[in-house]
Structures are given as C-alpha cells and as structure tokens.
Design an enzyme around this catalytic site. Structure first.
Site, mmCIF file in Angstrom:
data_model
loop_
_atom_site.group_PDB
_atom_site.id
_atom_site.type_symbol
_atom_site.label_atom_id
_atom_site.label_comp_id
_atom_site.label_asym_id
_atom_site.label_seq_id
_atom_site.Cartn_x
_atom_site.Cartn_y
_atom_site.Cartn_z
ATOM 1 N N SER A 18 0.816 -1.216 0.000
ATOM 2 C CA SER A 18 0.000 0.000 0.000
ATOM 3 C C SER A 18 0.844 1.258 0.000
ATOM 4 O O SER A 18 0.424 2.305 0.491
ATOM 5 C CB SER A 18 -0.914 0.018 1.229
ATOM 6 O OG SER A 18 -0.127 -0.048 2.422
ATOM 7 N N GLY A 19 2.060 1.167 -0.546
ATOM 8 C CA GLY A 19 2.906 2.346 -0.659
ATOM 9 C C GLY A 19 2.527 3.168 -1.877
ATOM 10 O O GLY A 19 1.451 3.016 -2.463
ATOM 11 N N PHE A 20 3.445 4.039 -2.297
ATOM 12 C CA PHE A 20 3.164 4.922 -3.423
ATOM 13 C C PHE A 20 2.858 4.134 -4.694
ATOM 14 O O PHE A 20 1.928 4.463 -5.435
ATOM 15 C CB PHE A 20 4.363 5.846 -3.666
ATOM 16 C CG PHE A 20 4.536 6.891 -2.607
ATOM 17 C CD1 PHE A 20 3.754 8.027 -2.607
ATOM 18 C CD2 PHE A 20 5.496 6.751 -1.616
ATOM 19 C CE1 PHE A 20 3.905 9.010 -1.634
ATOM 20 C CE2 PHE A 20 5.666 7.720 -0.638
ATOM 21 C CZ PHE A 20 4.870 8.855 -0.640
ATOM 22 N N GLY A 21 3.625 3.094 -4.964
ATOM 23 C CA GLY A 21 3.431 2.312 -6.177
ATOM 24 C C GLY A 21 2.120 1.562 -6.179
ATOM 25 O O GLY A 21 1.385 1.567 -7.179
ATOM 26 N N GLU A 179 18.537 15.014 5.995
ATOM 27 C CA GLU A 179 17.379 15.648 6.617
ATOM 28 C C GLU A 179 17.342 15.398 8.122
ATOM 29 O O GLU A 179 17.012 16.300 8.898
ATOM 30 C CB GLU A 179 16.109 15.150 5.929
ATOM 31 C CG GLU A 179 15.965 15.698 4.515
ATOM 32 C CD GLU A 179 14.968 14.958 3.652
ATOM 33 O OE1 GLU A 179 14.573 15.507 2.607
ATOM 34 O OE2 GLU A 179 14.593 13.826 4.002
ATOM 35 N N ASP A 309 10.766 -0.227 -4.811
ATOM 36 C CA ASP A 309 12.048 -0.511 -4.165
ATOM 37 C C ASP A 309 12.412 -1.988 -4.110
ATOM 38 O O ASP A 309 13.563 -2.336 -3.864
ATOM 39 C CB ASP A 309 12.056 0.044 -2.735
ATOM 40 C CG ASP A 309 12.058 1.557 -2.703
ATOM 41 O OD1 ASP A 309 12.101 2.169 -3.788
ATOM 42 O OD2 ASP A 309 12.010 2.139 -1.603
#
Length: 430
Positions: A18-21, A179, A309
């Site tokens: 359920s990530g960006f892809g 960051e 990834d």
C-alpha cells in the site's frame, strides 16, 4: 468476487503493498472500473519521505499515515485486506496470505507486487539492535521517544553526562540522513535550546551522491555551518555502548561518541520479494531486489508485475516517483491501455532534499538546479501536493508553520496528548 476450489477465491487483480506504487496502480485500475483486491500488512498508507519529521516532532504521525480505506474510499472497485503474503504458486496463479482469522488463498488474473524494501546493514545485522532506522511509523515513534529521553535527562545533568547524552551519529548521507542531521540541529537550537554533537557518516565521497557537483557541495557546507560534522569516504566498522567506530579513507579507525545512532544507509528487499523470487525463479541482486523485465513483469510470468524498491531496473533510483510511474504503467498494461510487453520508461522530474529550515536543494535536470530558500519552498509545495487527502495537507501546513516559523513541535505534543507509551529498546547494548 466468488469462492471456488475449496476455499480459493478469485480476483481480477491483486495488489500487494500500500505504498506509493501500490496506490498509484490501484487508482489507475479504477479509471477502467477494474475490480482489485489490495493486501497490505498495515492499515495505513505511509508517506515515508516525511518519517524523519515525525521522529523529530515536526509532524504528528497521523499526518503522514492516513488509513488506506480512507484514501480509496471513492473507489467502489477497491477491496482492501489486512494481511501478510506467505506463499505464491505462480503456475496456478494462487497467492496465500495470513490474516487475523488465519490463512486465506486467492487466485488472481494479474498480480502487482509493491512491498518496498527494508533497511540493509551490509552483513552486520547486529547493528539493527544498536541503531534507530526510519522505515515505519513505529521506527519514527521509537526515535522520537529516544530524542525526548536524552534531552530530558540532559537538562539537569552534569556537563560530562550532558555531552554524552546529546551525542548523535547519523549513518548515510542520502536524503534521509541529511534531513535527519539537519533537523536534529534545528531541534536542539530552536526547541530545546541545548548544544548537541551530530556526526554524519557517508561511505561515498560526497553528501547526497545522486545530486552531485555543486548541490552536494552546497549541502555539505550548509550542514557544516549548522555544526554537523560530516565524514565522507568513511565507513562504520563497529558499534558499542556510547561509541561508533569508523574507518576513513586513510584506513585509520577512530571512535565517535554516540548515545543515539540513526541508520539510513542502504536497503534490502525481503519478505514478499523473496517469496516472489523463489516462486518464479527470477534472479535478484545483492540487496535481494528482483531483476525484473523491461515491462515490469517477473521472469517468464506475464501476469505478475513487480514495482518500486523491491526491484532493480535500469539503475532507476529507489524513490517514490519511480514506484508511482511503474504502478501506473503496470496498471495500464492490465487495463489494455498499453500493449503487453511495452517497456517502462521513467520520466525523471527531478530530486530534492531539505537540509535545514529554509534551506534545501532541488535538481530538475543536469542544467536546472535550485538551492536555499527557493528550493525549500519548492520542496514544501511538492510534498503538500503528494500528501494524501485534504485533511492531511491542512494539518501538515499548520504543523510546518508551528515548527518552522515558531519553535513548537506538534509531533511531541501529539505523543504527550495521546499518552503514548513507547518501550525503548536498549540501543546501547553491545
């Protein structure tokens, strides 16, 4: 959806992850009214690039992790399941996944794998128990609790103890490492009003290696000006209580004080990537990433796609824009908007990274780059655009105003209000 063959149900398309892809593929399929089952190991969609802001208290966890069901609430085609894939019969197109009620099996017409990657420790898995990573919301909360602990204990401590408590080492000078290092300095200066030591360790010869040239040099100088010690061409050889041992280009080892160690160097694909590799016979690289075909299919299976990834293709970076474009490409082949076998081509829209408040670097291409305040506002606009849902965007803006214009940290307030009890592991154990 229907049940067949002794409890095996069927689905036109199954998406794992359920990530960006995964979400990009789901939304693309919905354009053609294609029903799909989305299986996720967590109930939330995680905006992973902003995990460091949860860890340093800039954002509350809910602002970067909306429920998947809420993200896809307008998709009548969506069937969201919570579970973990444990087995795959690629020849019969049957997938097995574990749920709270036990194992379930589903036969798919097409499968899209998008489960991402975890942290790599380059053969030193013992480092995982001695460092903090930033791959999940729980990771971010653990690091946030650690940061609050060391600052709280240092407040009334003697000088020697304070110096020990407020020593941080960040391993890996990619976007996350830079960051984190920059935010730690900002946090100490503007919120806690205490001096800390932050050391950034990078094996390559420059900060933010994908950017290169002037942008990498600008990032290094900005970090150095803020008080971060930057060690390039340097590798971690050992970690023990209160100390990280590093080896520089000259081959000399030295110890660096470290009460808190954040590891952001390298990725390792595992879990479903390993299941896929064993089921299809597809080769993997040293990081366990699947060596997929140019059209994103896996091995000789035209009905299985892998993206993001967990894969390696043409040297494309492990970034969310790649995963999203791959997700849409796979979905377009499934919904016949592209011919089967159509090669995937990545459109690089650029990269960006924040260094500190009002300081960032942005690279659109080899000739167009930005740095400083302009780049920081570009970063802000892009991340607001990609945050899922109006509420999350509104909340993020409010939190950024408090953290960057003022001196507050909404993420810390969230933890206290919710009375979160986080059991910190002993990261200083040998």
């Amino acid at each position: 959806m229907q049940y067949v063959d002794a409890g095996i149900e069927t689905a036109e398309v199954v998406i794992v992850g359920s990530g960006f892809g995964g979400l990009a593929a789901a939304k693309q399929l919905a354009k053609s009214g294609i029903n799909y089952v989305l299986i996720s190991s967590t109930p939330e969609h995680l905006f992973q690039p902003l995990l460091y802001q949860v860890a340093t208290g800039v954002l509350a966890s809910g602002e970067i992790a909306p429920p998947i069901a809420a993200v896809l609430r307008r998709h009548k085609e969506a069937d969201v399941r919570l579970g973990k894939v444990t087995a795959l019969d690629a020849d019969r197109a049957i997938l097995t996944y574990e749920t709270a009620e036990g194992p379930r099996r589903i036969r798919y017409g097409s499968l899209i794998a998008a489960t991402g990657a975890s942290q790599s420790y380059f053969g030193r898995d013992d480092f995982a128990d001695k460092t903090f990573s930033l791959k999940t919301i729980d990771d971010a909360k653990l690091l946030r609790a650690q940061i609050e602990r060391v600052f709280a204990e240092a407040k009334d401590a003697d000088p020697a103890t304070r110096e020990r408590l407020l020593s941080f080492v960040v391993v890996g000078a990619g976007a996350t490492g830079v960051e984190v290092a920059g935010q730690l300095k900002e946090l100490a200066k503007r919120h806690y009003h205490q001096e800390i030591s932050v050391t950034l360790v990078e094996g390559a010869g420059e900060v933010l290696p994908p950017f290169g040239g002037g942008l990498s040099e600008y990032a290094k100088k900005s970090l150095t000006r803020s008080g971060v010690e930057v060690l390039l061409g340097t590798f971690v050889t050992d970690i023990e209580p209160g100390k990280v041992t590093v080896k520089g280009k000259d081959g000399v080892e030295r110890g660096v004080a470290a009460e808190t160690i954040v590891w952001s160097a390298g990725v390792q694909a595992g879990g479903f990537a390993k299941v896929l590799a064993e089921a299809t016979g597809v080769e993997t690289d040293r990081a366990g990433r699947l060596l997929i075909n140019q059209d994103l299919t896996v091995g000789g299976h035209a009905d299985i796609f892998a993206i993001g990834d967990m894969t390696s293709l043409n040297g494309y970076p492990g970034q969310s824009p790649v995963a999203m474009q791959e997700g849409r490409h796979a979905a377009d082949i499934i919904r016949r908007k592209k011919q089967p076998g159509t090669p995937f081509k990545y459109w690089d829209k650029g990269s960006m990274a924040v260094i500190s408040r009002f300081s960032a670097v942005t690279k659109l291409n080899e000739h167009i780059t930005f740095r400083g305040v302009i780049a920081w506002f570009m970063w802000l606009a892009v991340h607001l655009f990609y945050l899922v849902g109006f509420r999350n965007r509104f909340a993020a803006v409010a939190s950024w105003l408090v953290a960057f214009i003022g001196t507050g940290r909404p993420g810390f307030a969230e933890a206290h209000k919710a009375a979160e009890v986080v059991q910190l592991p002993d990261r200083r154990a040998a």
